[in-house]
Design a protein around this motif. Structure first.
Motif, PDB file in Angstrom:
ATOM      1  N   PHE A  27       1.000  -1.207   0.016  1.00  0.00           N
ATOM      2  CA  PHE A  27       0.301   0.004  -0.089  1.00  0.00           C
ATOM      3  C   PHE A  27       0.778   1.706  -0.235  1.00  0.00           C
ATOM      4  N   ILE A  31       0.828   4.427  -2.827  1.00  0.00           N
ATOM      5  CA  ILE A  31       1.079   5.920  -2.753  1.00  0.00           C
ATOM      6  C   ILE A  31       2.075   6.432  -2.840  1.00  0.00           C
ATOM      7  N   ASP A  33       4.644   6.813  -1.024  1.00  0.00           N
ATOM      8  CA  ASP A  33       4.983   7.070   0.120  1.00  0.00           C
ATOM      9  C   ASP A  33       6.177   5.537   0.443  1.00  0.00           C
ATOM     10  N   LEU A  53       3.871   1.186  11.056  1.00  0.00           N
ATOM     11  CA  LEU A  53       2.520   1.737  10.945  1.00  0.00           C
ATOM     12  C   LEU A  53       2.168   1.830   9.633  1.00  0.00           C
ATOM     13  N   PRO A  56      -2.239   6.545   6.662  1.00  0.00           N
ATOM     14  CA  PRO A  56      -3.179   7.333   7.913  1.00  0.00           C
ATOM     15  C   PRO A  56      -4.011   6.270   5.940  1.00  0.00           C
ATOM     16  N   THR A  57      -4.266   5.848   5.300  1.00  0.00           N
ATOM     17  CA  THR A  57      -5.637   6.428   4.527  1.00  0.00           C
ATOM     18  C   THR A  57      -5.269   4.832   3.914  1.00  0.00           C
ATOM     19  N   THR A  60      -8.317   2.702   4.240  1.00  0.00           N
ATOM     20  CA  THR A  60      -9.422   2.704   2.783  1.00  0.00           C
ATOM     21  C   THR A  60      -9.700   1.263   1.857  1.00  0.00           C
ATOM     22  N   VAL A  61      -8.774   0.496   2.665  1.00  0.00           N
ATOM     23  CA  VAL A  61      -8.891  -0.535   2.618  1.00  0.00           C
ATOM     24  C   VAL A  61     -10.197  -1.295   3.557  1.00  0.00           C
ATOM     25  N   GLN A  63     -12.636   0.809   4.519  1.00  0.00           N
ATOM     26  CA  GLN A  63     -13.648   1.664   3.997  1.00  0.00           C
ATOM     27  C   GLN A  63     -14.703   1.102   2.340  1.00  0.00           C
ATOM     28  N   GLN A  88     -14.929  12.214   1.102  1.00  0.00           N
ATOM     29  CA  GLN A  88     -13.861  10.860   1.785  1.00  0.00           C
ATOM     30  C   GLN A  88     -13.698  12.069   3.121  1.00  0.00           C
ATOM     31  N   GLU A  89     -14.215  11.510   4.215  1.00  0.00           N
ATOM     32  CA  GLU A  89     -13.372  11.667   5.554  1.00  0.00           C
ATOM     33  C   GLU A  89     -12.857  10.876   6.823  1.00  0.00           C
ATOM     34  N   TYR A  90     -11.891  11.372   7.056  1.00  0.00           N
ATOM     35  CA  TYR A  90     -11.583   9.854   7.580  1.00  0.00           C
ATOM     36  C   TYR A  90     -10.561  10.896   9.385  1.00  0.00           C
ATOM     37  N   GLU A  91     -11.021  10.066  10.401  1.00  0.00           N
ATOM     38  CA  GLU A  91     -11.007  10.611  11.231  1.00  0.00           C
ATOM     39  C   GLU A  91     -10.550   9.747  12.477  1.00  0.00           C
ATOM     40  N   TRP A  92      -9.154  10.258  12.441  1.00  0.00           N
ATOM     41  CA  TRP A  92      -8.840   9.410  13.859  1.00  0.00           C
ATOM     42  C   TRP A  92      -8.150   9.281  14.940  1.00  0.00           C
ATOM     43  N   PRO A  95      -3.043   5.875  14.359  1.00  0.00           N
ATOM     44  CA  PRO A  95      -2.277   5.055  13.907  1.00  0.00           C
ATOM     45  C   PRO A  95      -3.082   3.909  13.107  1.00  0.00           C
TER      46      PRO A  95
END
Lengths: 149, 142
Positions: A27, A31, A33, A53, A56-57, A60-61, A63, A88-92, A95
């Motif tokens: 992943f 992306i 990174d 870690l 963060p996204t 998505t897997v 989601q 799309q929104e994520y609130e963590w 991690p």
């Protein structure tokens, strides 16, 4: 054909995922990174985390797995050919880490019309195996042109 | 670990260093496999043309991931990214250069947090097209 608004609040079967090293590395590479914290546990610990870690996204897997449950619901009447991912929104809360066993119950948070389009809001409350929240994912799908005029 | 960006060192209006990359088919294919979103719109040119695009497009989430990486590189710690909400407003084609950035729009001194407006754009026919806009993130500063 419009979506069935009475399905607001409907929940679907839980989806779960064990966060594996190879998956996280693939992943992170996809992306683009290069952060070493996503490559090995040593780098994660050196940075003060319990281990390796996931980006963060990586959420998505989960989601995508939860959205698929909702989209497959025949009662909803969603024509996937007309669907666009609008928001799309994520609130963590923390991690995502390698070794996490994550699960989420997909839920329809809202169905509303605006102009010719309908908005389908899906939520997935992603928790670890201790029941603690890791991330809240909120996905807004646009169903183009299906609102009642 | 905490972010390397200190609350005292930032101000409303400060920008996150922009980060660019060229979107390649192999990467989008790898993203389809890694994320589980194998919609042919992102992998099959013939299918993409059948629904009105000149060729395959990148996943919206692929562009969102570029925005989050831009933020976490600036912050120095992925855990400092607490919330993000993005709107997908335009598609991204293969070979285009995707640039992400953000700007601090509010500061919360008590929580040492910043709210940012974030975006991603491509240059197309001499114009800058914002593919992600009206979007925001909340970050925890040191």
């Amino acid at each position: 054909m419009p979506l069935d608004p009475t399905l607001k609040g409907r929940e679907y079967g839980e989806v779960s995922l064990e966060v594996e090293v190879a998956h996280v590395v693939r992943f992170a590479e996809a992306i683009g990174d290069a952060n070493l914290i996503y490559r090995d546990a040593e780098a994660g610990r050196a940075a003060g985390h319990p281990g390796q870690l996931a980006p963060p996204t990586f959420a998505t897997v989960l989601q995508i797995m939860t959205s698929a449950r909702v989209i497959a619901d025949q009662d909803l009447g969603l024509n996937y050919a007309l669907v666009v991912h609008g928001e799309q929104e994520y609130e963590w809360s923390r991690p995502i880490r390698v070794g996490d066993r994550l699960s989420a119950v997909p839920r329809i948070a809202d169905i509303r019309a605006r102009g010719p389009n309908e908005y389908l809001v899906l939520e997935a409350d992603v928790r670890d195996d201790a029941g603690q929240r890791v991330v809240l994912a909120r996905t807004t799908l646009l169903s183009r042109g299906t609102a009642v005029p | 670990m905490t972010a390397r960006v200190r609350f005292e060192d930032v101000a409303v209006g400060d920008r996150v260093p922009a980060r660019s990359k060229t979107v390649r088919r192999e990467e989008v294919k790898a993203y389809a496999d890694a994320s589980g979103d194998r919609n042919p719109l992102h992998q099959d040119d013939a299918f993409a043309r059948s629904v009105g695009f000149p060729g395959v497009i990148a996943h919206g989430m692929f562009s969102m991931a570029h925005v989050t990486t831009t933020l976490t590189e600036w912050l120095g710690d992925p855990a400092a990214l607490r919330r993000i909400r993005v709107q997908f407003r335009a598609v991204v084609f293969m070979g285009e250069t995707l640039t992400a950035s953000g700007e601090i729009v509010a500061l919360d001194e008590a929580e040492r947090r910043a709210t940012l407006s974030v975006w991603a754009e491509v240059e197309r026919e001499g114009l800058r097209v914002r593919v992600i806009k009206n979007s925001e993130a909340e970050v925890q500063l040191a």
